[in-house]
Structures are given as C-alpha cells and as structure tokens.
Motif scaffolding. Structure first.
Motif, PDB file in Angstrom:
ATOM      1  N   ALA A  51       0.848  -1.190   0.000  1.00  0.00           N
ATOM      2  CA  ALA A  51       0.000   0.000   0.000  1.00  0.00           C
ATOM      3  C   ALA A  51       0.872   1.224   0.000  1.00  0.00           C
ATOM      4  O   ALA A  51       1.787   1.352   0.803  1.00  0.00           O
ATOM      5  N   THR A  52       0.572   2.097  -0.910  1.00  0.00           N
ATOM      6  CA  THR A  52       1.379   3.302  -1.004  1.00  0.00           C
ATOM      7  C   THR A  52       0.767   4.461  -0.249  1.00  0.00           C
ATOM      8  O   THR A  52       1.467   5.285   0.296  1.00  0.00           O
ATOM      9  N   SER A  53      -0.571   4.481  -0.219  1.00  0.00           N
ATOM     10  CA  SER A  53      -1.229   5.571   0.502  1.00  0.00           C
ATOM     11  C   SER A  53      -2.631   5.127   0.891  1.00  0.00           C
ATOM     12  O   SER A  53      -3.147   4.141   0.392  1.00  0.00           O
ATOM     13  N   ALA A  54      -3.268   5.846   1.760  1.00  0.00           N
ATOM     14  CA  ALA A  54      -4.627   5.545   2.205  1.00  0.00           C
ATOM     15  C   ALA A  54      -5.585   5.791   1.045  1.00  0.00           C
ATOM     16  O   ALA A  54      -5.364   6.694   0.237  1.00  0.00           O
ATOM     17  N   PRO A  55      -6.673   4.957   0.952  1.00  0.00           N
ATOM     18  CA  PRO A  55      -7.621   5.185  -0.141  1.00  0.00           C
ATOM     19  C   PRO A  55      -8.307   6.532   0.016  1.00  0.00           C
ATOM     20  O   PRO A  55      -8.489   7.040   1.114  1.00  0.00           O
ATOM     21  N   ALA A  56      -8.677   7.083  -1.108  1.00  0.00           N
ATOM     22  CA  ALA A  56      -9.321   8.393  -1.099  1.00  0.00           C
ATOM     23  C   ALA A  56     -10.738   8.243  -0.538  1.00  0.00           C
ATOM     24  O   ALA A  56     -11.410   7.237  -0.768  1.00  0.00           O
ATOM     25  N   ALA A  57     -11.197   9.222   0.198  1.00  0.00           N
ATOM     26  CA  ALA A  57     -12.545   9.209   0.764  1.00  0.00           C
ATOM     27  C   ALA A  57     -13.558   9.325  -0.363  1.00  0.00           C
ATOM     28  O   ALA A  57     -13.321   9.997  -1.364  1.00  0.00           O
ATOM     29  N   LEU A  58     -14.697   8.636  -0.172  1.00  0.00           N
ATOM     30  CA  LEU A  58     -15.748   8.674  -1.170  1.00  0.00           C
ATOM     31  C   LEU A  58     -16.497   9.995  -1.105  1.00  0.00           C
ATOM     32  O   LEU A  58     -16.703  10.564  -0.039  1.00  0.00           O
ATOM     33  N   THR A  59     -16.922  10.447  -2.260  1.00  0.00           N
ATOM     34  CA  THR A  59     -17.713  11.674  -2.296  1.00  0.00           C
ATOM     35  C   THR A  59     -19.144  11.343  -1.873  1.00  0.00           C
ATOM     36  O   THR A  59     -19.544  10.176  -1.800  1.00  0.00           O
TER      37      THR A  59
END
Length: 158
Positions: A9-17
């Motif tokens: 994992a490179t970064s946290a998943p983006a938050a959903l709109t």
C-alpha cells in the motif's frame, strides 16, 4: 503452484464523495429489494381441522351446563334476531337455550336466570330476553352474556 502477493500500500484510499456514497446506498437497497420473495405457503403450516369454537370444561350444575352449551351453540352455529332459529341454523338466546335444555322447565329456569343477569348487569330496562336479543347489533354480546350467565349459575350452584 503460484503464490499471490498483494502490492504494498502506497497511501490511504481516497474518501468517497457524497454522490459515490449515495450510489452505493442505492445499490444496497436494490440488492435487498430484488431478492426472491418469501413464499408463505412454505412457512405457515396450520392443522386442517382447527376447531373454531373453544372447547370448554362442562359445568357440573345443570343450569350452568345448559347455559354453557347454549353459549357454545351460539358461537358454533351463529346468532339471529326476530325468531328462535333461522334457515342456516343460527339461533337467538332463547332458541339456543331451548335447544340445549333437557326439559321446558330447565329452559325456563335458565331463561329466568339469564333475564335477571341481563337486567342486573347490562340493561335494567330489558323487558324480555327476546327484546334485548333483538336490540343487539351482532352476536358478540349475546354470546358473552350466555358465558357470563353460565359462570354465575355455577357460582350459585344451580
């Protein structure tokens, strides 16, 4: 046999709109709605010969037993007004008592007690059982009064 590995994992998943969350919620609702409907015939099982009239223990005293049998007859066969019985077998209060009494005297004693109870506890203006019976809108109160009279007769020992 090949092994599967997950990429780091490179970064946290983006938050959903908000729109994405709303679309996912709509999909979840659709998934619940579009299921196979429940067939109640597979779930509900009832005996075929279920009695519609409750089975009561008979009273030991004669007048109480007559009133109880008349109560059961009224529940089973139906109730009517303006006559002792109709073509379908429904009966008025007096007709039910007469059908269950072993003699005219026993029927008269049961009717005397019933009229006293009607006057004392339900309608002091009742002149006769027949007039009270004919003023009723349905058979619930006449059946109730017969059950109550049977209980009172048993309590009095008659």
């Amino acid at each position: 046999m090949p092994t599967l590995t997950c990429p780091p994992a490179t970064s946290a998943p983006a938050a959903l709109t908000f729109d994405e969350r709303l679309a996912l919620a709509a999909l979840a609702v659709d998934a619940r709605i579009n299921t196979t409907p429940l067939d109640l015939a597979d779930v509900i099982r009832c005996p075929v010969d279920t009695p519609t009239v409750p089975v009561l223990q008979p009273y030991r005293t004669p007048i109480a037993a007559v009133l109880q049998r008349a109560h059961t007859r009224l529940l089973r066969d139906g109730w009517c007004t303006d006559r002792l019985h109709d073509e379908q077998g429904a009966r008025c209060l007096i007709g039910a008592i007469r059908a269950e009494a072993s003699s005219r005297g026993q029927a008269d004693d049961a009717c005397t007690l019933l009229l006293d109870i009607i006057r004392d506890e339900f309608d002091p203006t009742a002149e006769t059982i027949a007039s009270w019976n004919d003023r009723q809108r349905d058979g619930r109160m006449p059946a109730r009064i017969l059950g109550h009279a049977a209980s009172r007769a048993d309590a009095r020992g008659i």
